[in-house]
Design a protein around this motif. Structure first.
Motif, PDB file in Angstrom:
ATOM      1  N   ALA A   5      13.949 -83.859  -6.632  1.00 53.51           N
ATOM      2  CA  ALA A   5      13.410 -82.615  -6.113  1.00 53.51           C
ATOM      3  C   ALA A   5      12.166 -82.866  -5.265  1.00 53.51           C
ATOM      4  O   ALA A   5      11.980 -82.261  -4.205  1.00 53.51           O
ATOM      5  CB  ALA A   5      13.084 -81.662  -7.268  1.00 53.51           C
ATOM      6  N   ALA A   6      11.304 -83.774  -5.736  1.00 52.04           N
ATOM      7  CA  ALA A   6      10.082 -84.086  -4.991  1.00 52.04           C
ATOM      8  C   ALA A   6      10.407 -84.711  -3.643  1.00 52.04           C
ATOM      9  O   ALA A   6       9.776 -84.397  -2.627  1.00 52.04           O
ATOM     10  CB  ALA A   6       9.208 -85.037  -5.819  1.00 52.04           C
ATOM     11  N   ALA A   7      11.415 -85.596  -3.624  1.00 51.87           N
ATOM     12  CA  ALA A   7      11.794 -86.253  -2.376  1.00 51.87           C
ATOM     13  C   ALA A   7      12.351 -85.237  -1.382  1.00 51.87           C
ATOM     14  O   ALA A   7      12.066 -85.294  -0.180  1.00 51.87           O
ATOM     15  CB  ALA A   7      12.827 -87.353  -2.654  1.00 51.87           C
ATOM     16  N   ILE A   8      13.155 -84.298  -1.862  1.00 55.55           N
ATOM     17  CA  ILE A   8      13.739 -83.275  -0.988  1.00 55.55           C
ATOM     18  C   ILE A   8      12.646 -82.374  -0.426  1.00 55.55           C
ATOM     19  O   ILE A   8      12.652 -82.020   0.763  1.00 55.55           O
ATOM     20  CB  ILE A   8      14.788 -82.452  -1.756  1.00 55.55           C
ATOM     21  CG1 ILE A   8      15.996 -83.336  -2.084  1.00 55.55           C
ATOM     22  CG2 ILE A   8      15.224 -81.238  -0.948  1.00 55.55           C
ATOM     23  CD1 ILE A   8      17.030 -82.651  -2.955  1.00 55.55           C
ATOM     24  N   MET A   9      11.690 -81.963  -1.281  1.00 54.88           N
ATOM     25  CA  MET A   9      10.595 -81.108  -0.821  1.00 54.88           C
ATOM     26  C   MET A   9       9.747 -81.826   0.219  1.00 54.88           C
ATOM     27  O   MET A   9       9.280 -81.222   1.193  1.00 54.88           O
ATOM     28  CB  MET A   9       9.742 -80.678  -2.010  1.00 54.88           C
ATOM     29  CG  MET A   9      10.464 -79.749  -2.978  1.00 54.88           C
ATOM     30  SD  MET A   9      11.104 -78.261  -2.178  1.00 54.88           S
ATOM     31  CE  MET A   9       9.568 -77.472  -1.676  1.00 54.88           C
TER      32      MET A   9
END
Length: 352
Positions: free
Chosen positions: A233-237
């Motif tokens: 999720a952090a990478a996508i954000m």
């Protein structure tokens, strides 16, 4: 734990099988089970209780209705009423009970009442029994039946003993001790359930610890296969925000676009100067125009007349006035701009 007392009528012979019997006297009553009061409220409560049941009140033998043994009826109370300072009942006897009474085989009556603990007032009538074992002598009103509790047939008392044993208490434990032990047992059980539930929650992996099984997704994001949901999720954000590897791509793209726009504007202005479509004095204006809308500026240059003779403009080098004279190219440009030769001489000459 005892909510009721078992009471027996006065020590008087019951002659034959009387239709009307005395159940309880009004006033303060003393018995082996304690003292209690009987009044109008008691009578009203007993009548209401019988009406709520919707069946006649039983007269049994030796309180067998309470012990759970075979309990044949000796008779049925058909009516309860007040008379001569007593609660009385009209009874319909069975043939067997009539025979017992007429043969003087049963001689006493023993009502079972419930007593309200708050004020020790009789508030209910459970049943009435024929008995021959009065426990208290010289009672003018009613006395306890000796066999009921001392003979070991008190179901509630036996239950209390069993409950005390289960709670690890002795047979002589009081009602309060049993209640406290039972309360502690319930609290402990509740605590154990809550602890078990909390342990079950802790064994479940938190949402952030769950992994993403798609290997390709993880690799595209620069993560190892099986990366945690939180990491994915952090990478996508970060990707949505234009950050990759700690570099803000959005800012870099904007900077590059600005540089390209500046370069294209500069080239367009140079071409316009070389084509004689603008003068060097118009460079800053032309550059701003080109940066704002390059296509519109190119359209302007394409349609604009040549205002500077070819060979008279040195591209990026601004023109200078020669001594006190205004050259032909300058005059042509000034004409296009609506500037008179006098103004040029007045404000544009060297040394002015």
């Amino acid at each position: 734990m005892h909510d009721y007392l078992t009471l027996k009528s006065r020590e008087m012979e019951v002659g034959g099988a009387p239709e009307i019997i005395s159940v309880l006297p009004l006033g303060h009553v003393k018995s082996a089970k304690g003292e209690f009061d009987v009044d109008g409220e008691s009578f009203a409560a007993m009548k209401a209780q019988i009406a709520q049941r919707g069946v006649d009140l039983v007269v049994d033998y030796e309180h067998q209705t309470l012990t759970g043994e075979q309990a044949p009826a000796a008779g049925w109370v058909k009516e309860l009423f007040l008379d001569d300072g007593q609660i009385k009942a009209r009874v319909e006897w069975t043939d067997r009970a009539k025979a017992y009474l007429e043969n003087r085989e049963y001689r006493y009556l023993s009502p079972v009442i419930t007593v309200r603990k708050a004020d020790s007032k009789a508030m209910g009538l459970h049943s009435i029994a024929l008995t021959n074992t009065p426990a208290i002598e010289h009672m003018e009103a009613i006395v306890n039946s000796l066999n009921f509790e001392e003979g070991g047939h008190n179901t509630m008392n036996e239950f209390m003993k069993k409950l005390a044993a289960l709670l690890g208490l002795g047979e002589d434990a009081t009602e309060e001790q049993v209640a406290e032990a039972l309360k502690a047992c319930v609290e402990e059980n509740k605590s154990l359930k809550e602890s078990a539930a909390e342990a079950g929650k802790q064994q479940q992996p938190p949402e952030d610890d769950k992994v993403v099984a798609n290997k390709e997704v993880c690799e595209l994001l620069g993560l190892k296969a099986g990366a945690a949901t939180a990491d994915v999720a952090a990478a996508i954000m970060a990707l949505k925000g234009g950050n990759i590897g700690g570099v803000n791509l959005v800012e870099q793209v904007e900077s590059l676009k600005a540089k390209l726009a500046d370069r294209d504007a500069e080239e367009a202005v140079e071409m316009a100067l070389k084509a004689g479509k603008i003068t060097p004095a118009q460079r800053d204006w032309a550059k701003g125009y080109a940066l704002k809308n390059l296509d519109d500026f190119r359209g302007f240059v394409e349609k604009a007349p040549q205002v500077v003779p070819m060979g008279s403009v040195g591209g990026s080098e601004p023109l200078a006035l020669k001594a006190d004279e205004v050259d032909e190219a300058t005059l042509l440009v000034c004409k296009q701009l609506g500037i008179s030769a006098e103004d040029v001489k007045k404000y544009g000459m060297k040394g002015e």
